[in-house]
Design a protein around this motif. Structure first.
Motif, PDB file in Angstrom:
ATOM      1  N   GLN A 118      -2.072  -6.273  -2.912  1.00 12.72           N
ATOM      2  CA  GLN A 118      -2.433  -4.903  -3.272  1.00 12.72           C
ATOM      3  C   GLN A 118      -1.428  -4.352  -4.286  1.00 12.72           C
ATOM      4  O   GLN A 118      -0.254  -4.138  -3.955  1.00 12.72           O
ATOM      5  CB  GLN A 118      -2.481  -4.016  -2.029  1.00 12.72           C
ATOM      6  CG  GLN A 118      -3.544  -4.421  -1.028  1.00 12.72           C
ATOM      7  CD  GLN A 118      -4.947  -4.353  -1.605  1.00 12.72           C
ATOM      8  OE1 GLN A 118      -5.278  -3.426  -2.362  1.00 12.72           O
ATOM      9  NE2 GLN A 118      -5.768  -5.338  -1.265  1.00 12.72           N
ATOM     10  N   PRO A 119      -1.851  -4.100  -5.530  1.00  3.49           N
ATOM     11  CA  PRO A 119      -0.916  -3.641  -6.571  1.00  3.49           C
ATOM     12  C   PRO A 119      -0.231  -2.322  -6.258  1.00  3.49           C
ATOM     13  O   PRO A 119       0.838  -2.036  -6.795  1.00  3.49           O
ATOM     14  CB  PRO A 119      -1.802  -3.514  -7.820  1.00  3.49           C
ATOM     15  CG  PRO A 119      -2.977  -4.394  -7.545  1.00  3.49           C
ATOM     16  CD  PRO A 119      -3.201  -4.327  -6.072  1.00  3.49           C
ATOM     17  N   ARG A 120      -0.830  -1.512  -5.375  1.00  8.66           N
ATOM     18  CA  ARG A 120      -0.224  -0.219  -5.048  1.00  8.66           C
ATOM     19  C   ARG A 120       0.798  -0.328  -3.915  1.00  8.66           C
ATOM     20  O   ARG A 120       1.228   0.701  -3.371  1.00  8.66           O
ATOM     21  CB  ARG A 120      -1.305   0.797  -4.689  1.00  8.66           C
ATOM     22  CG  ARG A 120      -2.217   1.172  -5.862  1.00  8.66           C
ATOM     23  CD  ARG A 120      -3.183   2.284  -5.459  1.00  8.66           C
ATOM     24  NE  ARG A 120      -2.466   3.536  -5.176  1.00  8.66           N
ATOM     25  CZ  ARG A 120      -3.033   4.591  -4.591  1.00  8.66           C
ATOM     26  NH1 ARG A 120      -4.313   4.538  -4.230  1.00  8.66           N
ATOM     27  NH2 ARG A 120      -2.328   5.684  -4.372  1.00  8.66           N
ATOM     28  N   ASP A 166       3.619   2.115  -3.582  1.00  7.20           N
ATOM     29  CA  ASP A 166       3.339   3.474  -3.135  1.00  7.20           C
ATOM     30  C   ASP A 166       3.607   3.654  -1.648  1.00  7.20           C
ATOM     31  O   ASP A 166       3.563   4.785  -1.141  1.00  7.20           O
ATOM     32  CB  ASP A 166       1.882   3.860  -3.425  1.00  7.20           C
ATOM     33  CG  ASP A 166       1.605   3.997  -4.913  1.00  7.20           C
ATOM     34  OD1 ASP A 166       2.576   4.107  -5.686  1.00  7.20           O
ATOM     35  OD2 ASP A 166       0.428   3.988  -5.303  1.00  7.20           O
ATOM     36  N   TYR A 208      -2.281   1.345   0.299  1.00  6.66           N
ATOM     37  CA  TYR A 208      -3.221   2.054  -0.556  1.00  6.66           C
ATOM     38  C   TYR A 208      -4.020   1.045  -1.365  1.00  6.66           C
ATOM     39  O   TYR A 208      -3.458   0.165  -2.024  1.00  6.66           O
ATOM     40  CB  TYR A 208      -2.478   2.989  -1.499  1.00  6.66           C
ATOM     41  CG  TYR A 208      -1.875   4.204  -0.822  1.00  6.66           C
ATOM     42  CD1 TYR A 208      -2.673   5.292  -0.494  1.00  6.66           C
ATOM     43  CD2 TYR A 208      -0.513   4.254  -0.527  1.00  6.66           C
ATOM     44  CE1 TYR A 208      -2.124   6.418   0.121  1.00  6.66           C
ATOM     45  CE2 TYR A 208       0.036   5.372   0.078  1.00  6.66           C
ATOM     46  CZ  TYR A 208      -0.765   6.447   0.407  1.00  6.66           C
ATOM     47  OH  TYR A 208      -0.224   7.541   1.015  1.00  6.66           O
ATOM     48  N   PRO A 258      -7.431   0.524  -4.247  1.00  2.00           N
ATOM     49  CA  PRO A 258      -7.742   1.122  -5.548  1.00  2.00           C
ATOM     50  C   PRO A 258      -8.237   2.555  -5.402  1.00  2.00           C
ATOM     51  O   PRO A 258      -8.877   2.915  -4.415  1.00  2.00           O
ATOM     52  CB  PRO A 258      -8.855   0.216  -6.099  1.00  2.00           C
ATOM     53  CG  PRO A 258      -8.774  -1.040  -5.296  1.00  2.00           C
ATOM     54  CD  PRO A 258      -8.261  -0.654  -3.957  1.00  2.00           C
ATOM     55  N   HIS A 259      -7.936   3.383  -6.380  1.00  2.00           N
ATOM     56  CA  HIS A 259      -8.498   4.729  -6.397  1.00  2.00           C
ATOM     57  C   HIS A 259     -10.012   4.656  -6.601  1.00  2.00           C
ATOM     58  O   HIS A 259     -10.527   3.740  -7.261  1.00  2.00           O
ATOM     59  CB  HIS A 259      -7.883   5.568  -7.521  1.00  2.00           C
ATOM     60  CG  HIS A 259      -6.468   5.993  -7.252  1.00  2.00           C
ATOM     61  ND1 HIS A 259      -5.386   5.462  -7.925  1.00  2.00           N
ATOM     62  CD2 HIS A 259      -5.959   6.893  -6.385  1.00  2.00           C
ATOM     63  CE1 HIS A 259      -4.276   6.022  -7.492  1.00  2.00           C
ATOM     64  NE2 HIS A 259      -4.590   6.889  -6.555  1.00  2.00           N
ATOM     65  N   ASP A 296      -7.866   8.333  -2.776  1.00  2.00           N
ATOM     66  CA  ASP A 296      -7.244   7.131  -2.239  1.00  2.00           C
ATOM     67  C   ASP A 296      -8.228   6.343  -1.378  1.00  2.00           C
ATOM     68  O   ASP A 296      -9.131   6.907  -0.734  1.00  2.00           O
ATOM     69  CB  ASP A 296      -6.034   7.496  -1.360  1.00  2.00           C
ATOM     70  CG  ASP A 296      -4.832   7.922  -2.170  1.00  2.00           C
ATOM     71  OD1 ASP A 296      -4.579   7.308  -3.219  1.00  2.00           O
ATOM     72  OD2 ASP A 296      -4.132   8.863  -1.743  1.00  2.00           O
ATOM     73  N   TYR A 306      -7.944   2.867   1.526  1.00  2.00           N
ATOM     74  CA  TYR A 306      -6.951   2.277   2.410  1.00  2.00           C
ATOM     75  C   TYR A 306      -7.383   0.866   2.785  1.00  2.00           C
ATOM     76  O   TYR A 306      -8.558   0.614   3.070  1.00  2.00           O
ATOM     77  CB  TYR A 306      -6.800   3.123   3.680  1.00  2.00           C
ATOM     78  CG  TYR A 306      -6.465   4.567   3.389  1.00  2.00           C
ATOM     79  CD1 TYR A 306      -5.161   4.966   3.133  1.00  2.00           C
ATOM     80  CD2 TYR A 306      -7.480   5.535   3.353  1.00  2.00           C
ATOM     81  CE1 TYR A 306      -4.855   6.292   2.859  1.00  2.00           C
ATOM     82  CE2 TYR A 306      -7.188   6.863   3.075  1.00  2.00           C
ATOM     83  CZ  TYR A 306      -5.876   7.232   2.828  1.00  2.00           C
ATOM     84  OH  TYR A 306      -5.586   8.547   2.547  1.00  2.00           O
TER      85      TYR A 306
END
Length: 351
Positions: free
Chosen positions: A214-216, A219, A306, A308-309, A315, A317
């Motif tokens: 997960q790239p986020r 966060d 998180y 992707p948006h 957000d 999850y």
């Protein structure tokens, strides 16, 4: 004639000295002892080790209920013998939370695959043998980007790896891997060599779960604490597991995770997640796993990253783990909730 107070034993791992010196106040569970006592429940320490398991068994059989905080892996020890003891105790009368059979449904990484179709799921795959791992994983890694592999049962980042291709022809690729255990450094090696290292995770009926990275991740992670089927609090932490350490190294201050900031169940930033957990995801998980409310642990948590948006910037999850075996630390509101749930369970058992 006065009615005897119900008795609950709280189990955690320790040596003989820890068992002999344990009190209601000299351990990390002191708030739980306080809250149980405040509502008329007699709680006692039950420090466990395999060396004196018979003594612990006798203690647990004399209780009405048992709350357990023992990691799956600790200093080379597993829960194999303890889980057998807890099954015996539960079969002979006292209720046990979390029951080992519930842990094997909820508190293992396989649950990520079994529930991947729920709203918390992602592109999750499961390998039950070294053969299927060898056949399927390389191709997936080539086409799907960085992956995170997880052994079925562990804690503290043990057996969790980020894997990323860095070059080489098909069949002789090289990868960069990073273990999630604190202090780990990125390592470059041949993909077959890394996969051979993972074969130990298939021992004793084990498996490997495979999810996209997960790239986020920077966060942070949201830990959603559950008392049975209701949210009792949240924790948010800027984690550093699977994040390459800075040039100063894995022991530097910059490489350490941030503090876990605890929040109550009413915390505004997490109300969307709370609603989904209580109204949708937990009931759906129970149906998939064949669990009823009485089977749910008194305390457990679901860890989310998180995703992707959405197109509107909201957000999403992604579930990365469910913890059942040993959920601690907990929000300030959780000990009182645990005590209330214990009391309700004791009343239910004595109807």
């Amino acid at each position: 004639m006065a009615t005897a107070k119900p008795k609950v034993a709280i189990v955690w791992r320790g040596d003989r000295e820890a068992r002999s010196t344990a009190t209601l106040r000299n351990n990390r569970f002191h708030r739980i002892f306080e809250e149980l006592s405040a509502i008329g429940i007699d709680a006692e320490p039950a420090v466990y080790d395999e060396a004196f398991s018979d003594e612990v068994r006798d203690q647990l059989l004399a209780a009405d209920g048992v709350l357990v905080w023992v990691d799956p892996l600790h200093a080379g020890k597993t829960r194999h013998q303890l889980d057998a003891l807890l099954r015996e105790v539960a079969a002979r009368g006292p209720w046990v939370s979390a029951h080992p059979d519930t842990i094997l449904k909820m508190g293992v990484k396989e649950v990520l695959h079994r529930t991947k179709h729920l709203g918390w799921g992602t592109d999750t795959h499961l390998y039950r043998s070294a053969a299927s791992f060898g056949e399927e994983f390389p191709a997936r890694l080539r086409t799907a980007g960085p992956r995170v592999l997880k052994q079925n049962r562990g804690n503290g980042g043990q057996g969790v790896w980020k894997v990323e291709l860095i070059g080489g022809a098909e069949g002789s690729e090289r990868v960069q891997v990073l273990h999630a255990q604190r202090g780990s450094m990125p390592e470059e090696l041949a993909l077959p060599d890394f996969m051979a290292r993972c074969e130990a995770y298939f021992a004793a009926g084990g498996c490997i779960v495979d999810q996209p990275f997960q790239p986020r991740l920077p966060d942070g992670m949201i830990r959603c604490y559950m008392g049975s089927d209701k949210v009792v609090g949240f924790g948010h932490q800027l984690i550093k597991a699977l994040v390459p350490p800075p040039p100063e190294g894995p022991d530097s201050e910059a490489a350490q995770p941030g503090p876990r900031i605890m929040h109550g169940a009413e915390a505004e930033p997490f109300q969307k997640l709370r609603s989904m957990m209580e109204a949708e995801w937990t009931p759906q998980m129970m149906e998939v796993l064949g669990l009823d409310a009485a089977s749910l642990p008194i305390i457990w948590d679901a860890d989310f990253l998180y995703g992707p948006h959405t197109a509107t910037g909201d957000d999403t999850y992604v579930l990365c783990e469910i913890n059942v075996s040993s959920v601690f630390a907990i929000p300030d509101e959780a000990p009182a909730a645990i005590a209330r749930l214990v009391a309700a369970r004791l009343r239910s058992d004595h109807r």
